[in-house]
Structures are given as structure tokens and as C-alpha cells.
Design an enzyme around this catalytic site. Structure first.
Site, mmCIF file in Angstrom:
data_model
loop_
_atom_site.group_PDB
_atom_site.id
_atom_site.type_symbol
_atom_site.label_atom_id
_atom_site.label_comp_id
_atom_site.label_asym_id
_atom_site.label_seq_id
_atom_site.Cartn_x
_atom_site.Cartn_y
_atom_site.Cartn_z
ATOM 1 N N LYS A 119 -9.722 57.366 3.861
ATOM 2 C CA LYS A 119 -10.149 56.430 4.888
ATOM 3 C C LYS A 119 -11.025 55.338 4.271
ATOM 4 C CE LYS A 119 -14.127 59.290 6.143
ATOM 5 N NZ LYS A 119 -14.859 59.957 7.234
ATOM 6 N N MET A 174 -26.663 35.692 -1.129
ATOM 7 C CA MET A 174 -25.335 35.937 -0.597
ATOM 8 C C MET A 174 -24.275 36.055 -1.681
ATOM 9 S SD MET A 174 -23.147 33.789 2.249
ATOM 10 C CE MET A 174 -24.337 34.080 3.543
ATOM 11 N N TYR A 222 -35.007 33.512 -3.580
ATOM 12 C CA TYR A 222 -35.526 33.193 -2.253
ATOM 13 C C TYR A 222 -36.840 33.928 -1.978
ATOM 14 C CZ TYR A 222 -31.180 30.955 -0.689
ATOM 15 O OH TYR A 222 -30.111 30.112 -0.540
ATOM 16 N N ARG A 243 -19.989 65.333 17.242
ATOM 17 C CA ARG A 243 -19.419 63.984 17.213
ATOM 18 C C ARG A 243 -18.178 63.964 18.106
ATOM 19 N NH1 ARG A 243 -18.487 61.296 11.346
ATOM 20 N NH2 ARG A 243 -17.027 63.051 11.182
#
Length: 368
Positions: A37, A306, A258, A132
Site C-alpha cells: 500500500k 520547500m 528562512y 479501527r
């Protein structure tokens, strides 16, 4: 048409490692389902599924109908179990492509019965404590199996999922006791499935009593343990690499990236690497994680951005084009997925599954 690639940031997957892991994880007396998956945990579902089947797997497991369809479209003929009920409206397409259903609710069963032609094998999931999905309480399993049989389906499997198999023997023992009791009740009601399965990666590695007829390793198939210190004897399949795009010397006291939160405490070379959080490199690892350059550890300096990150290379002589290893081995050192995860306050599962689509995957050990 061949895709043109210019950026040096890539993932390489060693399919021989996947074959090795599948063979190492398969018990002598049980089948193995390769859980592929989430695009094979970020490694590439189709190549990994093929390699795992070559390594001894007999089943594939997926989370989504779409993931099962991808395998079928690629020509994979092994049985494929969808690990949750088919979403409403997906039943006919899924069954037409021979995807094996999981079922555990009256609604899911009714939707299947509305489109199935009979003789379809299903795997009934029982909830033994993770809460779940699954038949709950487990004592309700015989009644639900009776409904499954009345709808014309064959109970091919009964399964459950372990919540803490990597680190809590007591919780696992309680779940397995509940599962065994549910299986006994099912047998008393006339239901003896061909496949009983409970073991995820932690179950396979730590709890032999959980192996039953089939095991379902996920993360371990890729050579990553379900816990940081787990997985001895497995071979990590994934290496994440990039290359230095730009390097320059800076003086003590200069701040980088940053927010200017990382200040050099000595003269140093800093290198810019073209990978960032848009590629799945975790921003939470800012100023915490290391990468490997020229066989030496270098700290991610300041905020991961990014598309790029900056690395503090200290006095290392670094130049554009030098290989940067984000996950994997370089020389005598290695950055594991669990190490990067620890420096981002997460788990190795999230690290590898979040490596972005714009990072191309390449493969070693592709069979002819």
C-alpha cells in the site's frame, strides 16, 4: 517517451533487498502477503510487488481499490487483498479485477451482495482491540459469518490487526487471545477459514504465535524495522540521494535560511542541496538532521525550505556535484529512515511514504 530529468534528487530501490527480506520474513509453515500500500511504502508498488513475489510472497495487500487496480494493470496475477471494505460504488470494478474483499459491516456486506455473482471468497476482519475497523465485539463474529455465508460468499480468511506488536507483548497477547477465542467460536459455528492471519511486521519479528497461516509484513519488507532497534537481518532497500548544487565559505556569526535561526559558531563551508519539504524531506528536521557528504556527517543548517536545504559542512572541502545521501549508506556511515524520523519527531513509516512524486525512483536488481 522517456521522461527528462535534470535534478539530481532521486530514490534508488534495491529489489534484491526486497527479495531477501521477503524470503527472510516468510515462515516455513505460513504464506506471506507483501503489503504494498501507499505506493509500496514510497518504494514503488509494482516493482516491489514483483520482487516480493519472486522472493516467496504469494499474496499482495493494499489499502485502496485503486492500488489493487494498479497491480492488476501491471500484469500481477497473485491474489490481492484490499485491507478495508470496498468504498461504496467500487464493488463491481474491484470484483471484476479479482480483488479479494475484506468485510466486517452489514453495510459493506450488503453492497458486495448486490453485485457479486456468488462463489466469491472474502476475508472477514475481527476487531480484537485496535478499534479501527472490524467485527466488534469479537463474540459477534459467528453471527456475522452466518450472514456472510447466507449472502453466498465463501469465508476464505478471518483476520485481525495488532496494535502494539513492536513493543508491547502484553497487549499483543491479549489481542491474540481474543482472536483465538473468536476463531474457536467460528469453528463451533461451522466456519473454518483456509487463511487465518494476524501478524504485521512486529508480529512476524517478535511473536511467532501470531503467524498462523499467513503473515502480512509491511515496513519490514522494505528492510526497515517496525521500531528503531528492530529488523536485524533485514536489508534496507531505499537510498535517497541528491547532490550539492552550490557551496560557499561563510564567516563565524553568519546566519542561514528562512528565519535566520541557525548561526555559524565558526567559519564554515555551507552547501545548498536541491531537496525540500515539497519532496517529503521533513521541515521538522531543520537544524537537527544530518546528511552524508564525502563520507562525513554534515548538519542540516536552519529551516528546510520547500525546494532546498542548506548544510553546514564545517571545514569539509565541498564542491557542486558532490553526492549527498539523505537516507542510506555512504562510505562507512549510514543515515537510516529511523534516524531521520527521530530528528523529525515522527516514525520511519511516515518518512518513506511521504517522499514525493517529483522524486524519481530508480531500481537495481530488476529481473529480466
Amino acid at each position: 517517451m522517456t521522461e527528462t530529468r535534470f535534478r539530481p534528487t532521486t530514490v534508488e530501490v534495491d529489489l534484491d533487498a526486497v527479495r531477501h527480506n521477503a524470503a527472510a520474513l516468510k515462515p516455513e509453515d505460513a504464506e506471506l502477503m507483501a503489503v504494498v500500500k501507499a505506493n509500496g511504502y514510497g518504494h514503488g508498488a509494482v516493482p516491489v510487488a514483483r520482487a516480493a513475489l519472486e522472493g516467496g510472497a504469494t499474496w499482495c495487500g493494499v489499502a485502496l481499490v485503486e492500488e489493487g487496480l494498479e497491480l492488476r494493470t501491471a500484469g500481477i496475477e497473485a491474489p490481492i487483498l484490499v485491507l478495508s471494505e470496498f468504498p461504496p460504488g467500487a464493488e463491481a470494478v474491484a470484483l471484476a479485477h479479482r480483488l479479494t474483499p475484506s468485510v466486517y459491516s452489514k453495510e459493506g456486506l450488503a453492497r458486495l451482495a448486490a453485485v457479486a455473482r456468488g462463489g466469491v471468497g472474502v476475508h472477514v476482519k475481527v476487531d480484537t482491540g485496535m478499534h479501527r475497523v472490524g467485527v466488534w465485539p469479537p463474540e459477534d463474529l459467528p453471527a456475522f459469518l452466518t450472514e456472510v455465508g447466507a449472502a453466498g460468499f465463501e469465508v476464505e480468511g478471518i483476520w485481525t490487526h495488532l496494535a502494539k506488536s513492536e513493543d508491547d507483548a502484553g497487549a499483543t497477547a491479549r489481542q491474540l487471545a481474543a482472536y483465538d477465542a473468536a476463531l474457536d467460536a467460528a469453528k463451533a459455528a461451522g466456519f473454518v477459514p483456509g487463511l487465518r492471519h494476524a501478524a504485521n511486521s512486529g508480529g512476524v519479528l517478535r511473536h511467532p504465535e501470531s503467524r498462523y497461516d499467513l503473515v502480512r509484513p509491511g515496513i519490514a519488507l522494505y528492510g526497515i524495522g517496525p521500531a528503531a532497534e528492530e529488523g536485524q537481518g533485514l536489508e534496507p532497500a531505499l537510498t535517497w540521494r541528491s547532490a550539492v548544487a552550490f557551496a560557499r565559505p561563510l564567516a563565524e556569526g553568519e546566519r542561514v535560511s528562512y528565519g535566520l535561526r541557525y548561526e555559524l559558531d565558526r567559519d564554515a563551508v555551507v552547501a545548498t542541496v536541491p531537496v525540500g519539504y515539497a519532496d517529503g524531506y521533513p521541515r521538522a528536521a531543520s537544524s537537527r538532521a544530518d546528511v552524508l557528504i564525502r563520507g562525513r556527517r554534515c548538519r542540516v543548517a536552519g529551516s528546510v525550505t520547500m525546494d532546498q536545504l542548506i548544510v553546514d559542512c564545517s571545514d569539509l572541502d565541498v564542491a557542486a556535484g558532490d553526492e549527498v545521501v539523505l537516507i542510506g549508506r555512504q562510505g562507512d556511515d549510514e543515515i537510516s529512515a529511523w534516524e531521520l524520523a527521530a530528528n523529525a519527531d515522527t516514525i520511519a513509516y511516515e518518512i518513506v511514504t511521504r517522499i514525493g512524486e517529483r522524486v524519481p525512483r530508480t531500481y537495481r536488481g530488476v529481473s529480466s
